[in-house]
Motif scaffolding. Structure first.
Motif, short mmCIF file in Angstrom:
data_model
loop_
_atom_site.label_atom_id
_atom_site.label_comp_id
_atom_site.label_asym_id
_atom_site.label_seq_id
_atom_site.Cartn_x
_atom_site.Cartn_y
_atom_site.Cartn_z
N UNK A 103 -3.86 7.93 1.82
CA UNK A 103 -3.27 9.02 0.47
C UNK A 103 -2.74 7.97 -0.36
N UNK A 104 -1.90 6.81 -0.03
CA UNK A 104 -1.60 5.89 -0.78
C UNK A 104 -2.47 5.12 -1.70
N UNK A 105 -3.67 4.78 -0.88
CA UNK A 105 -4.60 3.95 -1.44
C UNK A 105 -5.30 4.95 -2.71
N UNK A 106 -5.42 6.14 -2.19
CA UNK A 106 -6.16 7.12 -3.21
C UNK A 106 -5.12 7.33 -4.43
N UNK A 107 -4.08 7.27 -4.23
CA UNK A 107 -3.19 7.28 -5.31
C UNK A 107 -3.19 6.19 -6.21
N UNK A 167 -12.46 -0.81 -1.16
CA UNK A 167 -12.85 -1.42 -0.13
C UNK A 167 -11.80 -1.24 1.21
N UNK A 168 -10.45 -1.15 0.75
CA UNK A 168 -9.53 -0.88 1.79
C UNK A 168 -9.53 0.73 2.32
N UNK A 169 -9.83 1.45 1.15
CA UNK A 169 -10.01 2.97 1.58
C UNK A 169 -10.99 3.16 2.54
N UNK A 170 -12.10 2.32 2.34
CA UNK A 170 -13.20 2.40 3.39
C UNK A 170 -12.68 1.82 4.68
N UNK A 171 -12.10 0.79 4.78
CA UNK A 171 -11.42 0.21 5.87
C UNK A 171 -10.56 0.99 6.70
#
Length: 198
Positions: free
Chosen positions: A128-132, A171-175
């Motif tokens: 959720x943080x990454x999507x923010x 990339x981090x979201x996919x990870x």
């Protein structure tokens, strides 16, 4: 700072340690551009002792093995109150701040000590943080693309940086999505890297 408190409690979950070793490990974790001085760490350790979260234990090293001129090393171990505090800090959501990534890492490295349910919660909070952050970068990119006040030459490099930042976040979201899927399938962490989708 709760981040440093979580680090100390996590490191002491299995074995007692001395303060200098805690400082060395913490500085290795946070990287070369930030350092936690003993003047910062010692007051926190002192406060945690006063709060009953950790306690000093006798130094059992032979006198010749002690640091410096026979100086006794202060060893610390976790108390039951400290153990309870550790799990509470692991359960607390991480505030959105520049230290979020480091705070998440502090939790991730302690996954062996917590329930599968809590692991899922922490991973989903990171997602959720990454999507923010991704939404914010997308908005910045769109704004910079249309802002006529920005000179064309400057805009080119601004957009290059924003796109690069956006690529890293995706990339981090996919990870983390693959890490969540790995836990869901077999309860094991991903080890090593992965091949991002084309």
């Amino acid at each position: 700072m709760r981040l440093n408190e979580l680090f100390i409690l996590g490191e002491l979950m299995n074995n007692p340690m001395h303060g200098y070793l805690l400082q060395q490990i913490l500085n290795a974790i946070i990287g070369p551009t930030r350092k936690i001085s003993w003047g910062v760490l010692y007051p926190l350790i002192h406060s945690m002792v006063a709060d009953g979260l950790i306690e000093q234990v006798p130094d059992e090293q032979p006198e010749g093995a002690r640091r410096g001129r026979g100086k006794q090393i202060k060893m610390y171990r976790l108390t039951e109150e400290g153990r309870i505090r550790f799990f509470r800090l692991m359960e607390e959501p991480i505030p959105y701040s520049p230290d979020y990534e480091l705070h998440f890492y502090m939790k991730l490295k302690n996954f062996e000590l917590i329930s599968e349910e809590l692991r899922f919660l922490i991973l989903h909070q990171y997602k959720d943080y990454l999507r923010y952050e991704i939404r914010h970068e997308e908005e910045r990119l769109a704004y910079a693309s249309k802002d006529e006040r920005i000179p064309d030459g400057e805009r080119r490099y601004i957009l290059t940086f924003f796109r690069h930042r956006l690529d890293k976040l995706r990339f981090d979201e996919e990870w983390v999505l693959q890490l969540i899927a790995s836990h869901r399938m077999n309860g094991e962490r991903l080890e090593g890297g992965f091949e991002p989708k084309k």
